[in-house]
Design a protein around this motif. Structure first.
Motif, PDB file in Angstrom:
ATOM      1  N   TRP A  63       0.879  -1.176   0.000  1.00 22.43           N
ATOM      2  CA  TRP A  63       0.000   0.000   0.000  1.00 22.43           C
ATOM      3  C   TRP A  63       0.911   1.219   0.000  1.00 22.43           C
ATOM      4  CZ3 TRP A  63      -4.400   2.195  -0.899  1.00 22.43           C
ATOM      5  CH2 TRP A  63      -4.854   3.315  -0.196  1.00 22.43           C
ATOM      6  N   ASP A  64       0.790   2.056  -1.002  1.00 24.24           N
ATOM      7  CA  ASP A  64       1.717   3.187  -1.166  1.00 24.24           C
ATOM      8  C   ASP A  64       3.154   2.702  -1.273  1.00 24.24           C
ATOM      9  OD1 ASP A  64       0.082   5.355  -1.383  1.00 24.24           O
ATOM     10  OD2 ASP A  64       0.279   6.013   0.689  1.00 24.24           O
ATOM     11  N   GLY A  65       3.336   1.513  -1.821  1.00 19.63           N
ATOM     12  CA  GLY A  65       4.670   0.966  -2.016  1.00 19.63           C
ATOM     13  C   GLY A  65       5.252   0.269  -0.807  1.00 19.63           C
ATOM     14  N   ALA A  66       4.575   0.326   0.350  1.00 18.62           N
ATOM     15  CA  ALA A  66       5.093  -0.284   1.579  1.00 18.62           C
ATOM     16  C   ALA A  66       4.345  -1.585   1.868  1.00 18.62           C
ATOM     17  CB  ALA A  66       4.936   0.666   2.756  1.00 18.62           C
ATOM     18  N   PRO A  67       5.034  -2.632   2.324  1.00 16.91           N
ATOM     19  CA  PRO A  67       4.366  -3.893   2.639  1.00 16.91           C
ATOM     20  C   PRO A  67       3.460  -3.754   3.852  1.00 16.91           C
ATOM     21  CG  PRO A  67       6.670  -3.985   3.306  1.00 16.91           C
ATOM     22  CD  PRO A  67       6.500  -2.703   2.547  1.00 16.91           C
ATOM     23  N   ILE A  68       2.267  -4.326   3.755  1.00 12.55           N
ATOM     24  CA  ILE A  68       1.333  -4.264   4.883  1.00 12.55           C
ATOM     25  C   ILE A  68       0.848  -5.640   5.326  1.00 12.55           C
ATOM     26  CG2 ILE A  68       0.536  -1.928   4.332  1.00 12.55           C
ATOM     27  CD1 ILE A  68      -2.019  -3.231   3.145  1.00 12.55           C
ATOM     28  N   ALA A  69       1.196  -6.694   4.604  1.00 10.44           N
ATOM     29  CA  ALA A  69       0.739  -8.040   4.979  1.00 10.44           C
ATOM     30  C   ALA A  69       1.254  -8.383   6.370  1.00 10.44           C
ATOM     31  CB  ALA A  69       1.233  -9.067   3.968  1.00 10.44           C
ATOM     32  N   GLY A  70       0.355  -8.807   7.219  1.00 14.88           N
ATOM     33  CA  GLY A  70       0.729  -9.190   8.577  1.00 14.88           C
ATOM     34  C   GLY A  70       0.633  -8.079   9.594  1.00 14.88           C
ATOM     35  N   LEU A  71       0.383  -6.829   9.137  1.00 17.56           N
ATOM     36  CA  LEU A  71       0.187  -5.749  10.100  1.00 17.56           C
ATOM     37  C   LEU A  71      -1.156  -5.911  10.811  1.00 17.56           C
ATOM     38  CD1 LEU A  71       1.364  -2.568   8.133  1.00 17.56           C
ATOM     39  CD2 LEU A  71       2.619  -3.842   9.890  1.00 17.56           C
ATOM     40  N   PRO A  72      -1.279  -5.417  12.048  1.00 19.72           N
ATOM     41  CA  PRO A  72      -2.569  -5.486  12.742  1.00 19.72           C
ATOM     42  C   PRO A  72      -3.630  -4.683  11.993  1.00 19.72           C
ATOM     43  CG  PRO A  72      -0.799  -4.921  14.255  1.00 19.72           C
ATOM     44  CD  PRO A  72      -0.228  -4.817  12.883  1.00 19.72           C
ATOM     45  N   PRO A  73      -4.901  -5.102  12.079  1.00 17.84           N
ATOM     46  CA  PRO A  73      -5.968  -4.368  11.389  1.00 17.84           C
ATOM     47  C   PRO A  73      -6.010  -2.882  11.735  1.00 17.84           C
ATOM     48  CG  PRO A  73      -6.792  -6.471  12.178  1.00 17.84           C
ATOM     49  CD  PRO A  73      -5.405  -6.316  12.734  1.00 17.84           C
ATOM     50  N   GLY A  74      -5.754  -2.546  12.991  1.00 16.98           N
ATOM     51  CA  GLY A  74      -5.787  -1.142  13.387  1.00 16.98           C
ATOM     52  C   GLY A  74      -4.734  -0.318  12.677  1.00 16.98           C
ATOM     53  N   GLU A  75      -3.572  -0.890  12.459  1.00  8.81           N
ATOM     54  CA  GLU A  75      -2.510  -0.172  11.765  1.00  8.81           C
ATOM     55  C   GLU A  75      -2.854   0.006  10.287  1.00  8.81           C
ATOM     56  OE1 GLU A  75       0.799   1.923  10.814  1.00  8.81           O
ATOM     57  OE2 GLU A  75      -0.035   1.488  12.804  1.00  8.81           O
ATOM     58  N   ILE A  76      -3.474  -1.007   9.688  1.00  9.07           N
ATOM     59  CA  ILE A  76      -3.883  -0.890   8.285  1.00  9.07           C
ATOM     60  C   ILE A  76      -4.971   0.164   8.147  1.00  9.07           C
ATOM     61  CG2 ILE A  76      -5.014  -2.141   6.402  1.00  9.07           C
ATOM     62  CD1 ILE A  76      -3.437  -4.628   7.330  1.00  9.07           C
ATOM     63  N   LEU A  77      -5.901   0.212   9.090  1.00  7.63           N
ATOM     64  CA  LEU A  77      -6.913   1.267   9.085  1.00  7.63           C
ATOM     65  C   LEU A  77      -6.253   2.627   9.253  1.00  7.63           C
ATOM     66  CD1 LEU A  77      -9.891   2.189   9.167  1.00  7.63           C
ATOM     67  CD2 LEU A  77      -9.854   1.770  11.640  1.00  7.63           C
ATOM     68  N   ARG A  78      -5.295   2.714  10.126  1.00  8.81           N
ATOM     69  CA  ARG A  78      -4.601   3.983  10.373  1.00  8.81           C
ATOM     70  C   ARG A  78      -3.906   4.480   9.101  1.00  8.81           C
ATOM     71  NH1 ARG A  78      -3.086   5.499  15.389  1.00  8.81           N
ATOM     72  NH2 ARG A  78      -3.020   3.318  16.073  1.00  8.81           N
ATOM     73  N   ARG A  79      -3.476   3.560   8.277  1.00 10.81           N
ATOM     74  CA  ARG A  79      -2.786   3.932   7.036  1.00 10.81           C
ATOM     75  C   ARG A  79      -3.751   4.318   5.910  1.00 10.81           C
ATOM     76  NH1 ARG A  79       2.840   0.583   6.436  1.00 10.81           N
ATOM     77  NH2 ARG A  79       3.393   0.555   8.659  1.00 10.81           N
ATOM     78  N   GLY A  80      -5.062   4.148   6.151  1.00 11.03           N
ATOM     79  CA  GLY A  80      -6.015   4.667   5.178  1.00 11.03           C
ATOM     80  C   GLY A  80      -6.862   3.663   4.452  1.00 11.03           C
ATOM     81  N   ILE A  81      -6.924   2.415   4.925  1.00  9.22           N
ATOM     82  CA  ILE A  81      -7.756   1.391   4.286  1.00  9.22           C
ATOM     83  C   ILE A  81      -8.882   1.019   5.246  1.00  9.22           C
ATOM     84  CG2 ILE A  81      -7.851  -0.931   3.331  1.00  9.22           C
ATOM     85  CD1 ILE A  81      -4.904  -0.681   2.610  1.00  9.22           C
ATOM     86  N   ALA A  82     -10.117   1.304   4.855  1.00 11.36           N
ATOM     87  CA  ALA A  82     -11.286   0.989   5.686  1.00 11.36           C
ATOM     88  C   ALA A  82     -12.044  -0.177   5.079  1.00 11.36           C
ATOM     89  CB  ALA A  82     -12.202   2.204   5.811  1.00 11.36           C
ATOM     90  N   HIS A  83     -12.597  -1.018   5.936  1.00  7.47           N
ATOM     91  CA  HIS A  83     -13.298  -2.231   5.526  1.00  7.47           C
ATOM     92  C   HIS A  83     -14.742  -2.153   6.012  1.00  7.47           C
ATOM     93  CE1 HIS A  83     -13.087  -6.958   5.461  1.00  7.47           C
ATOM     94  NE2 HIS A  83     -14.101  -6.482   4.774  1.00  7.47           N
TER      95      HIS A  83
END
Length: 239
Positions: A60-80
């Motif tokens: 996401w934005d060129g940075a790996p996000i696989a395995g990050l906690p859901p809260g951190e992925i949300l913080r980076r701008g991806i909402a589910h």
């Protein structure tokens, strides 16, 4: 912006995704279509961190996000926005909306966005103090969408937003999805209504048994004879 490369996911010994590759580019609405059990919802859960891939790469934005906690992925701008709405039934409508902004620290901005959600969804203002579990299915879907938007995401993932809704509400939900995209957000949508999904999207991916078997613009998949036969009742549609 979002890219999956050869992502595989398993539930125990059962492979749910096998080498899935896809991307969502800035400003796009991308649809995932396929039969039940094809891996569509699993794909979204893996992107949002609810599931961990066994192999492959998600960036996401060129940075790996696989395995990050859901809260951190949300913080980076991806909402589910999950299948089945999943509102907090015993919390009020307002409390559900505030939960969507849980990771934010800008109190003034949160109040501003609450007003924006009430303006966009007037029924939620009317029901602001009401327990979310007492809302109708359509109202709960509106609440789930608004809650996702309260995080101020750059990408919103919708999982079966029309599921279980009356036809007039289905049309309203798809209008909201289009509005979200017009505001500049990226959208990744899983939708069982293949005709609607392909008609709305810029590009689409067809999943079968955990694999991407076809990709292209929405118009290209609408014109595909095998897609029409399997998912559109054999009918041809104007792009």
């Amino acid at each position: 912006m979002l890219r999956l490369e050869d992502v595989s996911v398993s539930y125990g010994r059962v492979a749910a995704l096998s080498g899935v590759s896809l991307e969502v580019r800035p400003g796009e609405l991308v649809s995932l279509i396929g039969a039940n059990g094809a891996g569509k919802s699993t794909t979204l859960k893996t992107i949002s961190g609810l599931l961990r891939p066994a192999a492959g790469r998600i960036t996401w934005d060129g940075a790996p996000i696989a395995g990050l906690p859901p809260g951190e992925i949300l913080r980076r701008g991806i909402a589910h926005c999950p299948e089945g709405r999943r509102v907090f039934p015993h919390l009020s409508v307002r409390e559900n909306l505030v939960m969507g902004a849980l990771l934010r620290r800008d109190s003034a901005g949160i109040r501003e966005d609450l007003e924006a959600m009430y303006a966009r969804f007037p029924r939620l203002r009317e029901r602001a103090a009401q327990a979310a579990g007492t809302l109708s299915g359509g109202e709960q879907q509106m609440l789930a969408i608004a809650r996702a938007l309260m995080s101020r995401p750059r990408l919103v993932m919708f999982d079966e937003p029309s599921l279980g809704l009356a036809p007039n509400l289905v049309e309203q939900v798809f209008e909201i999805v289009q509005e979200v995209r017009r505001q500049g957000l990226m959208v990744l949508m899983v939708e069982q209504n293949a005709l609607a999904a392909l008609s709305l999207c810029d590009r689409a991916y067809l999943l079968e048994t955990g694999r991407v078997v076809r990709a292209g613009t929405g118009a290209e998949l609408l014109e595909s004879s095998d897609v029409r036969e399997a998912y559109l009742g054999g009918r041809a549609f104007a792009a």
